[in-house]
Scaffold this active site. Sequence first.
Site, PDB file in Angstrom:
ATOM      1  N   GLU A 133     -18.507  -7.996   9.184  1.00 52.62           N
ATOM      2  CA  GLU A 133     -19.623  -7.604  10.208  1.00 52.62           C
ATOM      3  C   GLU A 133     -20.939  -8.102  10.457  1.00 52.62           C
ATOM      4  O   GLU A 133     -21.309  -8.238  11.650  1.00 52.62           O
ATOM      5  CB  GLU A 133     -20.569  -6.236   9.648  1.00 52.62           C
ATOM      6  CG  GLU A 133     -20.029  -5.046   9.238  1.00 52.62           C
ATOM      7  CD  GLU A 133     -19.495  -4.864   7.719  1.00 52.62           C
ATOM      8  OE1 GLU A 133     -18.118  -3.897   7.628  1.00 52.62           O
ATOM      9  OE2 GLU A 133     -18.877  -6.181   7.307  1.00 52.62           O
TER      10      GLU A 133
ATOM     11  N   ARG B 257     -25.553  -4.083   6.688  1.00 50.05           N
ATOM     12  CA  ARG B 257     -24.908  -6.096   6.461  1.00 50.05           C
ATOM     13  C   ARG B 257     -25.113  -7.098   7.402  1.00 50.05           C
ATOM     14  O   ARG B 257     -24.887  -8.444   7.467  1.00 50.05           O
ATOM     15  CB  ARG B 257     -23.667  -6.241   6.466  1.00 50.05           C
ATOM     16  CG  ARG B 257     -23.347  -4.590   4.955  1.00 50.05           C
ATOM     17  CD  ARG B 257     -21.937  -5.115   4.587  1.00 50.05           C
ATOM     18  NE  ARG B 257     -22.083  -5.844   3.865  1.00 50.05           N
ATOM     19  CZ  ARG B 257     -20.138  -5.916   3.127  1.00 50.05           C
ATOM     20  NH1 ARG B 257     -19.224  -5.088   3.676  1.00 50.05           N
ATOM     21  NH2 ARG B 257     -20.566  -6.831   2.218  1.00 50.05           N
TER      22      ARG B 257
ATOM     23  N   LYS C 178       0.840  -0.854  -0.016  1.00 47.94           N
ATOM     24  CA  LYS C 178       0.343   0.066  -0.237  1.00 47.94           C
ATOM     25  C   LYS C 178       0.492   1.151   0.439  1.00 47.94           C
ATOM     26  O   LYS C 178       2.070   1.354   0.463  1.00 47.94           O
ATOM     27  CB  LYS C 178      -1.302  -0.130   1.158  1.00 47.94           C
ATOM     28  CG  LYS C 178      -2.667   0.179   0.991  1.00 47.94           C
ATOM     29  CD  LYS C 178      -2.908   0.117   1.937  1.00 47.94           C
ATOM     30  CE  LYS C 178      -4.329   0.176   1.697  1.00 47.94           C
ATOM     31  NZ  LYS C 178      -5.051  -0.137   3.429  1.00 47.94           N
TER      32      LYS C 178
END
Length: 631
Positions: free
Chosen positions: A358, A386, A282
Amino acid sequence: MRVLETVGGPEDLKRMTDHQLRELASEIRDVLVETVSRTGGHLGPNLGMVEITLAMHRVFESPRDRLVYDTGHQTYVHKLLTGRAPKFDTLRQQGGLSGYPSQAESEHDIVENSHASTSLSYADGLAKAYRLRGEDRHVVALIGDGGLTGGMAWEALNNIAAAKDLKLVIIVNDNGRSYSATVGGLATHLTSLRTNPRYEKILDLVKKNLSRTPYVGPPMYEVLHGVKKGLKDMLAPQGMFEDLGLKYVGPVDGHDREAMEDALAKAKAFGGPVIVHAVTQKGFGYAAAEQDEEDNFHQIRPKNKPRGWTDVFADELVEIGHRRPDVVAITAAMLHPTGLAAFAQEFPDRIFDVGIAEQHAVTSAAGLAMGGLHPVVGLYATFLNRAFDQLLLDVALHKCGVTFVLDRAGVTGDDGPSHNGMWDMSLLQVVPGLRLAAPRDGSRVKELLNEAIEVDDAPTVLRYAKGEVFPDIDAIDRVGGCDVLVRTGTDVLIVGIGSMAATAVNVAHRLQAQGFGVTVLDPRWVKPVDPALIDLAGQHKFVVTIEDNGRVGGCGAAIAQALRDAGVSTPVRDFGIPQEFLDHAKRDAVLAEIGLTGQGLARDVIEMIASHQGDAIASEPDTATRRPGGA
C-alpha cells in the site's frame, strides 16, 4: 470415530501412523469445505495449507515453539489441530471462533493482526527475545498468499539475515506461481549439506586457509565458492534468499507431508535462520476451488450476490475511463475485491496491481499524478492506515490529484477488529487540502466519484460500506453542497454521514412521532465542513451527528470544532463507533451492540434533549448495550 475427533492438541499428531495422517488430511479438507461453504471465509488458502500445518505441528512443539501466521486467514487447519475442532462450526459467527488467530481462543495463537507482510517482523522480535532470555525455543513464521510482495517483509528479511544464530524458520507458502520442483537424490543431498552446521564451519576453515596463500588463495576460494553456488542455483531457485545470507531449503512439495517434515526437521536442526520454500496450490483437493480462475475460492462468494457498493463503483469507473483517457487505477493485490477488475479488463494498459504494498501504491500514484494522469487508488478502508505517511507527505503535500476509493468502510463485521474500516475518517481529518466524500447510496457513489475525479490539485477520498448497496434516498432540497433528506422543524438537526444517512432518517421519523421537528442533512462531502451546515446548525436547538467511524477525531468532532470556530453555540452530540476493537459478528449485530440503530439513537437523542430542558420526557425502550456517543 473420525481421526479428527481424536485430536485434542498437536501432541496427538506425533503418535499417528502415516495412514492415520492421510485420513486426517482428507477429513480436514471435508470439514473445511462443509463449514466454510456455510459460514463464509477463506477456503482456498486453507485447503492448500493442510499438509504444511500437519508438518509444522509434528516437527515443532507449539505453544513452546511459537507459530506466527501471515496472514491469519491461513489458520483454519491450525485451529482444527489445536483443540478447536468441536467449535469449528461457529467460525466467524457471533460468539464463535474468529476467522483469524485469537489469543482469547488458544495458547497456540499469538499474533492476531490479519494485515499482511507482518509475520517476519513479529518473528524477528520473538526470536531475539528468546535468545536474550536464554530460552531454547524456535519461532516459525509462515508467510505466503502474497505476503512476500509487501516491503515490510523484505525489511524484516534484511535484519533476520544479519542475525546468524536466531532459531527462526521461515516457511514461504508459494501458491502464487509455479517453480519446477527440485527432485532426486542429489537435490536431497544438497539440502542436507546446506543445513548441516559442519558445512559452514568447513567453508569458513577453507576460506581462512586459502586466504593465507597469496595470489592463488583468494581467487581459488572464489572459484570454488562460485562452482558451489552455481550448482545449487541450477538445481533450486534460491539465489534471491541466499544473496541475503539466508539458508534456503526447497522447493518442497507443500502437499507432501513427509517431504515437508523432512525439510522442517533439517531447518530446525540448523540453528540459524532458514527459509523453507513450499510450493502449494490454492484450493488443493477440492476440484471446484482448483478450477476457479478468479482466486481459487480465496473467499467463499455468496450465490446470487445482490448488487453491492463495489459493483456500483466498478461500473461507474469504467464509464469514466471511456470519457477520461487520463484516468488510471492502482490496487494492492485487491483487483477483484475493490471492483477494479472490470476497469482492468476494459483498459489493461491503465491498471497497476502492485501487490500487498500500500505504501508503494500511494507514492506511485503521486508520481502518476505528477506525470499528468489521474490515478484512482482502490483499497479496503482498513488498509489505508498502512499508507498514511505517503498520503500525507507524498500526495497531499505536493497537491497531487489522486482519488482514493475506500471499500469496506465502517463496520464490516465478520472479519473482526483488524478489518473494520473505522479509522479512515479520523486519520483523514488531519490531512491539509484533502476532500472526503461519504455517499449514502448507489446514485451518490456515481455522483461523488465523478466530482472527486474532477479535482486535480488535491487528494480526494470516496468511502463506502461493505455489502449490498442501500436503496436510493432522494433529497428534497440542497443547501450549499449538502442534501436535505427530511425537514419538519428546527428542534434537531441530524447530520447522517454516508451509510448512516438511512439510519438518520429512521431516527428522524421516531423523533417526529414524539413531537419534535427535525431536519436531516447529508453533507455528501464531509471534509471540509460545508459553511451551509454551520449556518443550519445555528438555526436549530440541537445538532446530532451519526457516522460509522470512530468517534475520536471523526466527522462529528470536526463539525463540533467548526461550530465552535464559527461561534455557533448549538449543543452537539456526536454518535459513532466506540474507540475499541470490536468482536466479529454480522454488521447489523455489531451496530446493534454499539447502539448505532434507529431505536437506540432516538432514545439517546430524546434523553439529551430532556437533560438540556430539564423535563421528564419518556424515551423508547433501551435495547443498546453500549452508548455510541457523548455530549
